[in-house]
Scaffold this motif. Structure first.
Motif, PDB file in Angstrom:
ATOM      1  N   GLN A 306      -1.503  89.845 -15.711  1.00  0.00           N
ATOM      2  CA  GLN A 306      -2.822  89.824 -15.085  1.00  0.00           C
ATOM      3  C   GLN A 306      -2.760  89.318 -13.637  1.00  0.00           C
ATOM      4  O   GLN A 306      -3.793  89.075 -13.028  1.00  0.00           O
ATOM      5  CB  GLN A 306      -3.773  88.936 -15.902  1.00  0.00           C
ATOM      6  N   ARG A 307      -1.533  89.158 -13.144  1.00  0.00           N
ATOM      7  CA  ARG A 307      -1.303  88.697 -11.771  1.00  0.00           C
ATOM      8  C   ARG A 307      -2.021  87.376 -11.480  1.00  0.00           C
ATOM      9  O   ARG A 307      -2.711  87.210 -10.472  1.00  0.00           O
ATOM     10  CB  ARG A 307      -1.710  89.784 -10.766  1.00  0.00           C
ATOM     11  N   SER A 308      -1.843  86.445 -12.406  1.00  0.00           N
ATOM     12  CA  SER A 308      -2.390  85.088 -12.240  1.00  0.00           C
ATOM     13  C   SER A 308      -1.286  84.225 -11.627  1.00  0.00           C
ATOM     14  O   SER A 308      -0.304  83.908 -12.296  1.00  0.00           O
ATOM     15  CB  SER A 308      -2.829  84.524 -13.593  1.00  0.00           C
ATOM     16  N   TYR A 309      -1.449  83.856 -10.377  1.00  0.00           N
ATOM     17  CA  TYR A 309      -0.348  83.259  -9.630  1.00  0.00           C
ATOM     18  C   TYR A 309      -0.384  81.737  -9.538  1.00  0.00           C
ATOM     19  O   TYR A 309       0.573  81.132  -9.064  1.00  0.00           O
ATOM     20  CB  TYR A 309      -0.321  83.850  -8.209  1.00  0.00           C
ATOM     21  N   PHE A 310      -1.477  81.109  -9.951  1.00  0.00           N
ATOM     22  CA  PHE A 310      -1.557  79.654  -9.829  1.00  0.00           C
ATOM     23  C   PHE A 310      -0.582  78.989 -10.795  1.00  0.00           C
ATOM     24  O   PHE A 310      -0.528  79.330 -11.977  1.00  0.00           O
ATOM     25  CB  PHE A 310      -2.977  79.175 -10.091  1.00  0.00           C
ATOM     26  N   ASP A 311       0.145  78.001 -10.293  1.00  0.00           N
ATOM     27  CA  ASP A 311       1.237  77.437 -11.082  1.00  0.00           C
ATOM     28  C   ASP A 311       0.766  76.672 -12.311  1.00  0.00           C
ATOM     29  O   ASP A 311       1.503  76.572 -13.293  1.00  0.00           O
ATOM     30  CB  ASP A 311       2.136  76.554 -10.219  1.00  0.00           C
TER      31      ASP A 311
END
Length: 496
Positions: A306-311
């Motif tokens: 889902q292209r969730s980039y937050f670490d």
């Protein structure tokens, strides 16, 4: 438990206390996540206005977590707005470490091994961040491990009903965890736990009902806002570029310079081999090994897809995947001290050292620098009903006390309509329509195609530069600040 092991039965509890004390040292870095201040602002809005919102009497689910909002509200009520943060961070750290105690009981039998596990697991970089950065993951980890310990190891019916409700009320994406637990348990035990299903159904019903009857929505505004703002239609080449750019957020606990760190591949292979070794024997504890390993990979893959980039989405999966390495090392029959020494010297200590440097540098960039912008506005603008348009909406609105419009729409729904209508020019359109008194931008607004508009309506009030916050009387701290500068340069504009 044999009499020999019985005398070590208190070691795990002592390890909990010791690990919490060690992690409390990281509070000195002031490394607190931006999003924590959004949740705390919502809690204080509830305290001041009796409304779950961000800007006074307007209802909005600006925080992803409902349960943590109420917990933060209680801490504000008890300790006051000026003093609640560190008691809450200590509480978070304690809950996370108790969660690791439950996990050690699930996957290890020897109390000495459990104690070592609790400490080594607790000083992994994601564990430190979960404990001290102020977000909801400490409470969430505690609830998830308590569900496994009481609900599935001890088969307590109350736990199978209660914990799914609390878990889902903390974060809606925990349906992934609950689903993995359900499927693995069915396959392993060949039976259905109907009370667990009841707990899951009640959890969904409670969350959806609360959202609908209070906010008039089924899904939290934070999720809707991100889906509206962030790009959906990306080429494969661009997706791959962003994957490499954010690779460190997915699996890496030791983030080395560069987009791609081959050392991480080595750790992933080690995790897989350790997992296969542990589950090759049919033991009751392997149910929980399967659960944590499959959940770790399932959540990682879903969020990456889902292209969730937050670490922070990946903190819990990272440590649960690494837990199998700790179990593998601790259960070695021969050369155990050699295995532990290698792990500590070549991985645990470098990661802890990295996290120390990272927290010191980031704490300077967030607490000393970004907070200073909020404190400047707090003193400069006495009318707290004035709005500021900015991104992100954590430190600066919290410490300034101003009402906020954020670029993503987490704390203000109106900007979402502008994004849907004209994504290319929604920032300028929002300024024209809403006329916020202050604009905070990471660029010079007087340049570019809309420069004349901003020059006509706004004046440059102050420039904030991270380079001006890299000095310290302590030369070691100054070297760390300059080694890893953390922060964004901003220009602050005031309406004429």
């Amino acid at each position: 438990m044999s009499e020999t092991l019985q005398k070590y039965a208190k070691f795990p509890l002592l390890a909990v206390v010791f690990t919490v004390l060690v992690k409390l040292l990281f509070l000195l870095t002031h490394h607190i996540q931006e999003d924590a201040f959004i949740t705390w602002r919502v809690a204080q809005n509830l305290l001041d206005y009796g409304v779950i919102g961000f800007n006074g009497e307007t209802k909005i689910s600006a925080s992803t977590t409902h349960l943590y909002v109420f917990v933060s509200y209680i801490f504000n009520l008890i300790f006051g707005k000026e003093n609640f943060i560190y008691p809450l961070l200590i509480f978070n750290s304690l809950l996370f470490t108790i969660g690791s105690y439950f996990l050690s009981k699930l996957i290890l039998e020897n109390p000495v091994h459990q104690a070592i596990f609790i400490f080594l697991f607790g000083i992994l970089p994601p564990s430190i961040k979960i404990s001290i950065l102020g977000m909801e993951f400490g409470i969430l980890f505690f609830l998830e491990m308590a569900l496994l310990y009481f609900g599935f190891k001890q088969n307590k019916i109350w736990a199978q009903i209660l914990f799914p409700i609390l878990i889902l009320f903390t974060r809606i994406d925990t349906v992934i965890f609950l689903g993995v637990v359900f499927l693995v348990d069915i396959i392993w035990n060949k039976k259905i736990r109907w009370f667990y299903i009841l707990g899951g159904m009640l959890g969904v019903a409670v969350l959806m009902s609360f959202n609908w009857f209070y906010f008039g929505e089924l899904v939290n505004n934070t999720i809707v806002a991100k889906s509206v703002t962030y790009a959906k239609n990306m080429s494969l080449a661009l997706q791959w570029k962003y994957f490499l750019m954010n690779y460190g957020n997915f699996w890496e606990m030791l983030k080395l310079p560069g987009d791609f760190n081959p050392f991480t591949i080595l750790v992933l292979v080690f995790e897989l081999l350790a997992f296969l070794y542990l589950v090759s024997k049919r033991e009751s504890k392997n149910l929980f090994i399967w659960i944590i390993f499959l959940f770790g990979w399932t959540k990682q893959l879903i969020f990456i897809s889902q292209r969730s980039y937050f670490d922070w989405y990946y903190w819990v999966p990272q440590i649960l995947l690494f837990a199998v390495i700790l179990v593998f090392v601790l259960e070695q029959k021969t050369y155990k001290l050699w295995w532990i020494s290698l792990l500590v010297i070549f991985y645990i200590l470098p990661m802890a050292a990295f996290q120390t440097i990272h927290s010191i540098a980031t704490g300077n960039g967030e607490w000393n620098y970004r907070r200073s912008i909020g404190l400047f506005l707090k003193d400069y603008e006495k009318d707290k009903n004035q709005y500021i348009l900015l991104e992100p909406a954590g430190y600066i609105p919290y410490f300034s006390g101003l009402k906020a419009i954020d670029e993503v729409g987490l704390v203000d729904k109106e900007i979402q309509a502008e994004i849907k209508k004209d994504k290319a020019d929604y920032w300028k359109n929002t300024v024209e329509k809403r006329k916020p008194k202050y604009l905070l931008a990471p660029k010079n607004l007087f340049e570019g195609k809309d420069g004349s508009f901003y020059q006509e309506n706004y004046r440059l009030l102050k420039e904030f530069r991270i380079k001006n916050h890299l000095n310290s009387d302590n030369k070691i701290l100054e070297k760390i600040y300059r080694l890893k500068p953390s922060g964004t340069d901003y220009n602050l504009y005031e309406r004429k």
